[in-house]
Design a protein around this motif. Structure first.
Motif, mmCIF file in Angstrom:
data_model
loop_
_atom_site.group_PDB
_atom_site.id
_atom_site.type_symbol
_atom_site.label_atom_id
_atom_site.label_comp_id
_atom_site.label_asym_id
_atom_site.label_seq_id
_atom_site.Cartn_x
_atom_site.Cartn_y
_atom_site.Cartn_z
ATOM 1 N N ASP A 9 -16.989 -1.541 -1.594
ATOM 2 C CA ASP A 9 -16.134 -1.274 -0.706
ATOM 3 C C ASP A 9 -14.838 -1.578 -1.858
ATOM 4 N N PHE A 10 -15.107 -2.764 -2.593
ATOM 5 C CA PHE A 10 -14.318 -3.223 -3.140
ATOM 6 C C PHE A 10 -14.466 -2.506 -4.803
ATOM 7 N N ARG A 11 -15.213 -2.334 -5.213
ATOM 8 C CA ARG A 11 -16.083 -2.213 -7.186
ATOM 9 C C ARG A 11 -15.050 -1.003 -6.962
ATOM 10 N N ILE A 12 -15.314 -0.988 -8.288
ATOM 11 C CA ILE A 12 -14.215 0.503 -8.815
ATOM 12 C C ILE A 12 -15.658 1.138 -9.377
ATOM 13 N N PRO A 13 -15.604 2.778 -9.178
ATOM 14 C CA PRO A 13 -16.822 3.238 -9.648
ATOM 15 C C PRO A 13 -16.577 3.007 -11.262
ATOM 16 N N PRO A 14 -17.855 3.704 -12.569
ATOM 17 C CA PRO A 14 -17.447 3.205 -13.512
ATOM 18 C C PRO A 14 -16.810 4.755 -13.782
ATOM 19 N N GLY A 15 -16.461 5.330 -15.287
ATOM 20 C CA GLY A 15 -15.556 6.224 -14.752
ATOM 21 C C GLY A 15 -14.571 6.905 -14.054
ATOM 22 N N SER A 16 -14.431 6.508 -13.106
ATOM 23 C CA SER A 16 -13.408 6.985 -12.147
ATOM 24 C C SER A 16 -11.376 6.241 -12.869
ATOM 25 N N ARG A 17 -10.361 6.472 -12.608
ATOM 26 C CA ARG A 17 -9.312 6.245 -12.432
ATOM 27 C C ARG A 17 -8.868 5.303 -11.731
ATOM 28 N N VAL A 18 -7.874 4.652 -12.675
ATOM 29 C CA VAL A 18 -7.466 3.304 -11.392
ATOM 30 C C VAL A 18 -5.988 3.441 -11.481
ATOM 31 N N ARG A 19 -5.935 3.188 -10.114
ATOM 32 C CA ARG A 19 -3.891 2.726 -10.123
ATOM 33 C C ARG A 19 -3.592 1.863 -9.133
ATOM 34 N N VAL A 20 -3.889 0.185 -10.066
ATOM 35 C CA VAL A 20 -3.850 -0.389 -8.334
ATOM 36 C C VAL A 20 -3.280 -0.812 -7.449
ATOM 37 N N SER A 21 -1.930 -0.074 -7.986
ATOM 38 C CA SER A 21 -0.667 -0.321 -6.669
ATOM 39 C C SER A 21 -0.913 0.421 -5.763
ATOM 40 N N ASP A 22 -2.256 1.770 -5.703
ATOM 41 C CA ASP A 22 -3.194 2.181 -4.153
ATOM 42 C C ASP A 22 -4.154 1.602 -3.289
ATOM 43 N N PHE A 23 -4.090 0.055 -4.076
ATOM 44 C CA PHE A 23 -4.816 -0.089 -3.263
ATOM 45 C C PHE A 23 -3.756 -1.740 -2.578
ATOM 46 N N ASP A 24 -4.506 -2.129 -1.064
ATOM 47 C CA ASP A 24 -3.836 -2.379 0.022
ATOM 48 C C ASP A 24 -3.972 -4.098 0.010
ATOM 49 N N PRO A 25 -3.384 -4.803 -0.757
ATOM 50 C CA PRO A 25 -3.348 -6.110 -0.569
ATOM 51 C C PRO A 25 -3.417 -7.358 0.073
ATOM 52 N N GLU A 26 -2.885 -6.091 1.188
ATOM 53 C CA GLU A 26 -3.033 -7.193 2.692
ATOM 54 C C GLU A 26 -4.084 -7.205 3.583
ATOM 55 N N PHE A 27 -4.874 -5.705 2.938
ATOM 56 C CA PHE A 27 -6.276 -5.850 3.429
ATOM 57 C C PHE A 27 -7.139 -7.389 4.241
ATOM 58 N N LYS A 28 -7.732 -6.997 5.175
ATOM 59 C CA LYS A 28 -8.428 -8.605 5.590
ATOM 60 C C LYS A 28 -9.833 -7.624 6.522
#
Ligand code: AMP
Ligand code: MG
Length: 295
Positions: A9-28
């Motif tokens: 779930d939380f692993r960034i697939p190698p080779g992909s672009r990332v925008r950390v702001s797209d991830f929800d820090p509230e997720f539980k």
């Protein structure tokens, strides 16, 4: 999100672009705090056993890099997750502003010196990534220098992977609101006050620049053997659960092998029994001598 396998779930697939702001820090996930704490405790027990096997195997090692913005929870993970392991075989290194001596060397010089030995787990509280994060955000070296560091980091990590070191990199992701709440706790709680630094508030003004720098670091330096994970970290108990699950799953996937005995176990067993017999004889002898002599 499966909510079951945080490694995926939380692993960034190698080779992909990332925008950390797209991830929800509230997720539980689906967990209640109570159940999560029980699960984390179980995972920590497993982690400790697996660490022992890694140590016994003496072939490979693990490096855990913790990165976050201020108050993101790096110290919390060290205390709650890493603290469950045997300190003999586990080493935590903090990377602060480089000293004059460190600055006089290549940026990886101080990192190299702290890499784990075979059988060891090393934890980096901040890491070589600061050299493409804070250094980039504040122009501490020219762009021509920091922009080459992604490739240099990849070479460095590849070399260590080939030498048997698995590298896990965690970005503990909190929201700007949550950061402010934690700064408030630092002000109000005398036990936490020592953590306050003036730079906390100045760095906060560079939030967006940091996010962009993280986006690049996570996208450019993310391989199968040194993957990045973005951990939702607004809830400390969820952060600890996710990090411990990733570490345990990784150690399990290493298929650790306790080495075959190099001693003759039957011979050792014979020695043990003769030592037991000898001890019995000496004890009996001592008892006889201790008996009072009748007149
Ligand atoms: P802390 O982790 O809160 O104790 O703070 C350590 C400080 O050292 C942070 O402000 C980091 O940004 C800073 N730091 C760590 N590595 C470097 C580096 N390579 N260059 C400049 N500053 C750094
Ligand atoms: Mg700090």
């Amino acid at each position: 999100m499966t909510g079951k396998h945080y490694v995926e779930d939380f692993r960034i697939p190698p080779g992909s672009r990332v925008r950390v702001s797209d991830f929800d820090p509230e997720f539980k996930g689906k967990h209640s705090k109570k159940r999560a704490l029980v699960k984390t405790a179980r995972l920590c027990e497993k982690m400790s056993k697996l660490q022992q096997m890694l140590f016994a195997e003496q072939k490979r090692s693990l490096l855990v890099c913790l990165q976050a913005l201020d108050a993101g929870g790096k110290d919390g993970v060290v205390k709650h997750v890493i603290g469950a392991m045997n300190p003999d075989g586990c080493r935590v290194s903090n990377f602060k502003e480089p000293t004059q001596e460190e600055l006089a060397h290549d940026f990886l010089w101080r990192i190299e010196a702290q890499m784990p030995k075979r059988g060891e787990i090393a934890i980096f509280n901040r890491s070589h990534y600061e050299d493409v994060l804070v250094v980039r955000v504040h122009d501490l070296v020219p762009k021509a220098v920091w922009s080459q560091r992604y490739a240099q980091i990849n070479d460095f990590e590849r070399r260590h992977a080939a030498n048997g070191t698995l590298i896990l990199k965690f970005f503990l992701h909190i929201s700007k609101d949550e950061q402010l709440k934690r700064f408030e706790q630092r002000l109000d709680d005398p036990a936490k006050r020592w953590k306050i630094s003036e730079s906390d508030y100045t760095e906060r003004e560079y939030w967006d620049d940091y996010e962009r720098a993280y986006d690049d670091a996570l996208a450019k330096c993310n391989s199968e053997l040194a993957p990045w994970f973005v951990i939702p970290a607004n809830h400390k108990w969820f952060r600890d659960l996710a990090v411990s699950e990733v570490i345990v799953t990784t150690l399990e996937s290493m298929n650790l092998q306790v080495p075959k005995l190099s001693v003759d176990i039957e011979e050792i067993r014979r020695k043990y029994h003769s030592a037991v017999d000898e001890e019995k004889h000496t004890k009996n002898g001592r008892k006889r001598r201790a008996r009072p002599v009748r007149g």
